[in-house]
Design an enzyme around this catalytic site. Sequence first.
Site, PDB file in Angstrom:
ATOM      1  N   SER A  31       0.774  -1.080   0.110  1.00 36.91           N
ATOM      2  CA  SER A  31      -0.034   0.363   0.131  1.00 36.91           C
ATOM      3  C   SER A  31       0.562   1.636  -0.084  1.00 36.91           C
ATOM      4  O   SER A  31       2.384   1.547   1.015  1.00 36.91           O
ATOM      5  CB  SER A  31      -0.997  -0.183   1.052  1.00 36.91           C
ATOM      6  OG  SER A  31      -1.758   1.406   1.281  1.00 36.91           O
TER       7      SER A  31
ATOM      8  N   TYR B 121      -0.712  -1.015  10.689  1.00 45.96           N
ATOM      9  CA  TYR B 121      -0.455  -0.789   9.231  1.00 45.96           C
ATOM     10  C   TYR B 121       0.383  -0.735   9.030  1.00 45.96           C
ATOM     11  O   TYR B 121       1.231  -1.318   7.514  1.00 45.96           O
ATOM     12  CB  TYR B 121      -2.596  -0.513   8.950  1.00 45.96           C
ATOM     13  CG  TYR B 121      -2.136  -0.637   7.474  1.00 45.96           C
ATOM     14  CD1 TYR B 121      -3.170  -2.018   7.006  1.00 45.96           C
ATOM     15  CD2 TYR B 121      -2.071  -0.044   6.405  1.00 45.96           C
ATOM     16  CE1 TYR B 121      -3.584  -1.828   5.614  1.00 45.96           C
ATOM     17  CE2 TYR B 121      -2.457   0.131   5.049  1.00 45.96           C
ATOM     18  CZ  TYR B 121      -3.605  -1.544   4.497  1.00 45.96           C
ATOM     19  OH  TYR B 121      -3.313  -1.851   3.860  1.00 45.96           O
TER      20      TYR B 121
END
Length: 258
Positions: A135, A148
């Site tokens: 990501s 994350y």
Amino acid sequence: MRLLGSTVWVVGASSGIGAALARELQARSARVAVSARDGAKLARVAGGTMTVVPVDVTDRAAVREAAGLVEAAVGPPDAVVVCSGLWEQGRPGELDLDSFTKHLDTNVLGMATCIAEVLPGMRERGHGSIVGVASVAGYRGLPGAEAYGACKAAQINLLESLRAGLHGTGVRVQTVCPGFVDTPMTSANTFPMPFIITAGQAARAIADGMAKDRSEIVFPLRMAVLMKAARLVPVGLWARLAAPSGTSKTTTTTKEHA
């Protein structure tokens, strides 16, 4: 990579980007096997036209068994796409170790476990593609995404290291860094998500990048430019720019696909 007639194993395909990518690859005439924890969801994605092998990526023995079942059903995979993942929105400035551990188990160790099972065979055959979905959140630290973001940064580094180490072996490593994508994982987010795209758009971008052998597949373009530019901001200034406004009252939300 020639998608027509190739065999692709998509791990994390029960919903979101993984499910859309499995359908996109099949539409491009690839033979697709799909895995995730939820067998019922996988079956709906497959629609009777893909090989379904449920697996929990945090279970090493289960991943090994799943890799064997996929190879027995469709042959050695030409490409393995690892997009299983966990996202928990935390409280800025705090660190929940239980949540951090869950992120590591699924996002980092889960990806590494899947890669470790297919890599020896690809090296022996002298060809193959490892596609890891990370990501743009891994480019810079963001409050509320401590676990994350750290995992996505680790994935990016893992894939980059493998790419260098496998140079010249015939095994390609491709890093996918999406921006915001409209999926069950992002549906509960309470913050603005600029330049958000659909899962179908994300799947097409990934499939295009796979076909063109791109080492890095980042999308959408505006988010890619924004986050790559953010890498150039000095660390002290970034802390001030990224700091949450007002007092932190962020609630914790959890979304996962694996």
